[in-house]
Scaffold this motif. Structure first.
Motif, PDB file in Angstrom:
ATOM      1  N   ALA A 128      76.475  52.927  47.508  1.00  0.00           N
ATOM      2  CA  ALA A 128      76.372  52.541  48.915  1.00  0.00           C
ATOM      3  C   ALA A 128      76.213  53.749  49.825  1.00  0.00           C
ATOM      4  CB  ALA A 128      77.597  51.736  49.327  1.00  0.00           C
ATOM      5  N   LEU A 137      72.601  49.961  55.885  1.00  0.00           N
ATOM      6  CA  LEU A 137      73.862  49.212  55.854  1.00  0.00           C
ATOM      7  C   LEU A 137      74.386  48.780  57.216  1.00  0.00           C
ATOM      8  CD1 LEU A 137      75.871  51.019  53.024  1.00  0.00           C
ATOM      9  CD2 LEU A 137      74.416  48.979  52.900  1.00  0.00           C
ATOM     10  N   PHE A 142      79.190  45.241  52.658  1.00  0.00           N
ATOM     11  CA  PHE A 142      78.943  46.038  51.465  1.00  0.00           C
ATOM     12  C   PHE A 142      80.270  46.619  50.979  1.00  0.00           C
ATOM     13  CE2 PHE A 142      79.101  48.987  54.912  1.00  0.00           C
ATOM     14  CZ  PHE A 142      79.711  50.114  54.391  1.00  0.00           C
TER      15      PHE A 142
END
Length: 339
Positions: A128, A137, A142
């Motif tokens: 990520a 993002l 997430f």
């Protein structure tokens, strides 16, 4: 990408006709986590083996097509360079620390372009970080490995990660690494081929089929502390949620409805330590993660963990870990320069 691997096996479970083989590419970045990477692939291999059909295919790519060294020192060969991945392939970034493998700007640009042109992207373990660096993002749900949450929030204060094992937000898939990578893969198989087939895949992996996204990454506070005392659990949760600006003992007592003396007795009886020392150790543990994983200065780390004095922070750090934070800081910088 080569054809799908369909190995033979003793177990068999029939599925319907395969309209299209789904493709996945795993982008290995420096110091990626071998466990998470293999855990993500194996459920797809097992699905093909159980069904004896080419349900899934996968390949390994690196930034330049060369082998990549994992965090355990094991090198994995790449099938191709990142540039070979087409839009119909789901692209997972695999890394193992908060540096995210230090991907090149061209790699981040490729991730961004892959997603913006309709492709699916994902992050495994700390993958990520690369997705955040690629600007993908914002406004998304997430996650990444819990160990890196404090440092990630310092680097990306407007991107709070989920504490769940994995997250699926439309065309972005992320997981916390380890067994959570297998959980995420099994959830994909469940969506494609149903609950019964996914349950058999989980059995083949010797995993619980109910270990879905709704479970947290870490053991509950009560289990970790070996206590069912609700007041003690609530106090520790308050401490965990208030690292940068520590609560006073009076504030903690007021929030849980106990006297300060009662809290002190509960900590000594259940944990063998004073609440003040427990709270300080908790903040020092967060600080050690920031020292190890980020480029923050020691002054910034001290402030982020509720220490008003850098010298006092260094003194308490050395008492807990046996060496000053500067030793870890210098070692990390030296290793970064060599890399």
């Amino acid at each position: 990408m080569s054809g799908a691997l369909v190995p033979l096996g003793a177990a068999y479970y029939p599925v319907g006709d395969v309209q299209k083989t789904k493709s996945y590419a795993f982008l290995l970045l420096k110091d990626f986590t071998l466990l998470a990477f293999s855990a993500a692939i194996e459920p797809f291999r097992i699905a093909n083996q159980l069904s004896q059909k080419p349900l899934y295919r996968w390949c390994v790519v690196s930034e330049d097509g060369r082998p990549v060294r994992s965090s355990s020192g094991v090198e994995i060969a790449a099938d191709a360079a990142l540039a070979s991945v087409d839009r119909d392939t789901v692209l997972f970034a695999c890394s193992g620390n908060l540096a995210g493998g230090n991907p090149a700007k061209s790699t981040l640009a490729f991730l961004h372009r892959h997603f913006r042109t309709g492709g699916m992207v994902g992050g495994i373990c700390t993958g990520a970080v690369s997705l955040a660096q690629a600007g993908l993002l914002e406004g998304r749900t997430f996650t990444l490995h819990w160990e890196c949450h404090p440092g990630f929030v310092e680097l990306f204060p407007n991107l709070p990660p989920s504490k769940r094992r994995f997250e699926v937000d439309n065309r972005i898939l992320t997981c916390g690494g380890g067994a959570a990578a297998a959980d995420m893969a099994i959830s994909i198989i469940r969506k494609d081929h149903g609950d019964a087939f996914a349950s058999v895949v989980a059995d083949m992996c010797l995993l619980r089929d109910d270990a879905g996204a709704n479970l947290g990454q870490r053991t509950s506070i009560g289990a970790a502390l070996h206590t069912r005392n609700p007041g003690l659990i609530e106090i520790v949760k308050l401490m965990t949620d208030n690292v940068e600006t520590p609560l006073s003992m009076a504030d903690l007592a007021e929030k849980v409805g106990y006297t300060k003396r009662h809290i002190e007795r509960q900590f000594q009886r259940c944990l063998g330590v004073t609440p003040a020392r427990f709270y300080q150790n908790l903040r020092l543990d967060v600080a050690r993660g920031l020292v190890t994983e980020t480029n923050m200065t020691l002054f910034e780390i001290a402030a982020a963990c509720g220490f008003n004095s850098k010298s006092y922070f260094a003194k308490t750090f050395a008492r807990r870990f046996g060496h000053p934070p500067s030793r870890v800081h210098h070692r990390r910088r030296a290793s970064g320069e060599k890399a």
